[in-house]
Design a protein around this motif. Sequence first.
Motif, mmCIF file in Angstrom:
data_model
loop_
_atom_site.group_PDB
_atom_site.id
_atom_site.type_symbol
_atom_site.label_atom_id
_atom_site.label_comp_id
_atom_site.label_asym_id
_atom_site.label_seq_id
_atom_site.Cartn_x
_atom_site.Cartn_y
_atom_site.Cartn_z
ATOM 1 N N CYS A 145 34.336 30.602 34.467
ATOM 2 C CA CYS A 145 35.236 31.475 35.216
ATOM 3 C C CYS A 145 36.236 32.073 34.248
ATOM 4 O O CYS A 145 36.588 31.457 33.228
ATOM 5 N N ALA A 146 36.703 33.280 34.556
ATOM 6 C CA ALA A 146 37.646 33.961 33.659
ATOM 7 C C ALA A 146 38.453 34.985 34.435
ATOM 8 O O ALA A 146 37.936 35.661 35.327
ATOM 9 N N PHE A 147 39.747 35.115 34.073
ATOM 10 C CA PHE A 147 40.637 36.119 34.648
ATOM 11 C C PHE A 147 40.600 37.393 33.814
ATOM 12 O O PHE A 147 40.409 37.347 32.587
ATOM 13 N N SER A 148 40.841 38.527 34.485
ATOM 14 C CA SER A 148 41.101 39.765 33.763
ATOM 15 C C SER A 148 42.515 39.705 33.190
ATOM 16 O O SER A 148 43.350 38.898 33.617
ATOM 17 N N ASN A 149 42.802 40.583 32.230
ATOM 18 C CA ASN A 149 44.093 40.545 31.559
ATOM 19 C C ASN A 149 45.249 40.849 32.506
ATOM 20 O O ASN A 149 46.352 40.335 32.336
ATOM 21 N N ASP A 150 44.992 41.683 33.534
ATOM 22 C CA ASP A 150 46.051 42.006 34.488
ATOM 23 C C ASP A 150 46.159 40.998 35.619
ATOM 24 O O ASP A 150 47.008 41.119 36.505
ATOM 25 N N GLY A 151 45.287 39.988 35.619
ATOM 26 C CA GLY A 151 45.354 38.930 36.624
ATOM 27 C C GLY A 151 44.841 39.319 37.993
ATOM 28 O O GLY A 151 44.940 38.531 38.933
ATOM 29 N N GLN A 152 44.258 40.516 38.129
ATOM 30 C CA GLN A 152 43.823 40.997 39.436
ATOM 31 C C GLN A 152 42.393 40.596 39.781
ATOM 32 O O GLN A 152 42.014 40.563 40.954
ATOM 33 N N ILE A 153 41.592 40.302 38.763
ATOM 34 C CA ILE A 153 40.154 40.048 38.961
ATOM 35 C C ILE A 153 39.783 38.688 38.381
ATOM 36 O O ILE A 153 40.295 38.278 37.337
ATOM 37 N N LEU A 154 38.885 38.008 39.072
ATOM 38 C CA LEU A 154 38.336 36.736 38.609
ATOM 39 C C LEU A 154 36.820 36.851 38.602
ATOM 40 O O LEU A 154 36.232 37.366 39.552
ATOM 41 N N VAL A 155 36.197 36.391 37.531
ATOM 42 C CA VAL A 155 34.746 36.486 37.368
ATOM 43 C C VAL A 155 34.174 35.091 37.190
ATOM 44 O O VAL A 155 34.788 34.228 36.548
ATOM 45 N N SER A 156 32.996 34.854 37.757
ATOM 46 C CA SER A 156 32.351 33.543 37.630
ATOM 47 C C SER A 156 30.862 33.702 37.365
ATOM 48 O O SER A 156 30.243 34.676 37.781
ATOM 49 N N GLY A 157 30.292 32.726 36.656
ATOM 50 C CA GLY A 157 28.856 32.685 36.382
ATOM 51 C C GLY A 157 28.293 31.345 36.792
ATOM 52 O O GLY A 157 28.967 30.309 36.661
ATOM 53 N N SER A 158 27.028 31.334 37.255
ATOM 54 C CA SER A 158 26.518 30.133 37.914
ATOM 55 C C SER A 158 25.073 29.810 37.545
ATOM 56 O O SER A 158 24.335 30.650 37.024
ATOM 57 N N VAL A 159 24.704 28.585 37.898
ATOM 58 C CA VAL A 159 23.311 28.137 37.792
ATOM 59 C C VAL A 159 22.407 28.958 38.712
ATOM 60 O O VAL A 159 21.200 29.044 38.488
#
Length: 484
Positions: free
Chosen positions: A243-257
């Motif tokens: 999981c990771a945040f965007s630099n502006d804190g508005q977006i969160l991204v996740s990767g999965s099995v």
Amino acid sequence: MARFICELKGHTDDVNCCSFSDTYVATCSLDKTIRVYSLKDFKELSFSPLKGHTYAVHWCCFAPDKPVLASCSTDGKTILWSMHNGQMLAVLEQPSGSPVRVCRYSSNSNYLATGGADGSIVLWNVQQMKFYRSATVKDGSIVACAFSPHGNLLITGSSCGDLTAWDDSLKCLYNEKGHDLGVTCCDFSSQTLTERGTEYYQMASCGQDNEIRVWLISFSDALGFEMRCQLTLGEHSSPVLSCAFSNDGQILVSGSVDKSVIIYTVKTGIILHILTHHTRYVTTCALAPKHPLLATGSMDKTATIWKLGHSDDIPDFPDENRIHMHVETWSEEKVATWLSQEGLNEVEHIFKANNIDGKELLHLTKDSLLRDLKIESLGLRNKLVRRIEDLKGGAKAELPNIPNEFLCPITWELMTDPVIASDGYSYERKAIEDWMSRKKRTSPMTNLPLENLLLTPNRTLKMALNHWLERQKPSDSNQMTPHR
């Protein structure tokens, strides 16, 4: 919302981690190497791949304020690399000799934290390139860690599911079971929130329980330490590995099995986009600090670069590294070139024999690939359909200055069949049907219960959308007629 840019295919084994700096993107792998690419054209740097580890490389990260890359490995070492020439600047050996699963810089680059398979967390003084402090968690391996934006707080995640908070002297401040079956990753937002005069950090964690959790954390001498779960996201069907945040804190991204990448809004947890490009587990995702770029890595041995949003501040890339999005205008030869770029050479002759141009390509389905083109391999058909869907999504993102009312608030894509739900908002029919089919009876916009599940076609919006699309087409009268 997300447009395919290019695929990085240099590794010969699983990609374990991706990391951005302002000018580079790095990937590391089970193949013992780290590869570094320029953000100008996504060409690999002359000194890449970096070779120095003797076993799998699990993590890599750039120093926030200097051209240095850190990588850590099963060999028990963390290596610092110069981004000027690829030379080793230092080799930091975990005191216990344990395999190192994760490494992260503090925001000011003063410290580097390394987490070991034996549960040890070590702080290194980066300026002096020497050991500073160490501590050990109660159970499990350290598999995740992240510094707060101010650098005064470190969170670690363990394979047994604990999240532990440490101050900058590695004094344990707090411990909580964050995820059943184990934590896999954690990340702080660079942006803070203020509630009733108290400043809070936002941190995301994910784990083997298929969930992502967003936490609010406050820490000060006056108020002590507080940590509470603000939001739980359970959209993945399998363990979430990154999981990771965007630099502006508005977006969160996740990767999965489950092989997917999901892009969420942090404020509401609404899904903006689901990417299904990878063919095996998605092990890592990272967002660039100064560009709208997303990198995802997988056990399919590739890393993929995506452009987010509709901004135009990403430069054009050479033909061999990007997908041109005016797909309907592609010739049969361009389709063949695209197949080659995507590693689908085995079906080139089939497409040529059936005169498949860009327009035909966009209308292919899994059924027509079997029925009309006689492609019997299910895996190959699935891969083709995923690549075609990526093209369709990218083509939509090419439309300039799309009015917000024409974008579905769930997918952030241009609507084609807008409907009105009982909350009064308009959505793309398939997106809201998918939302409700996952047993959600709440509004994607307000999070309040829906009065009913009726969907009414929004004909007025559809008409306005069609008029707008017509205006985007080049006018024949504006085309210059050559002099005879």
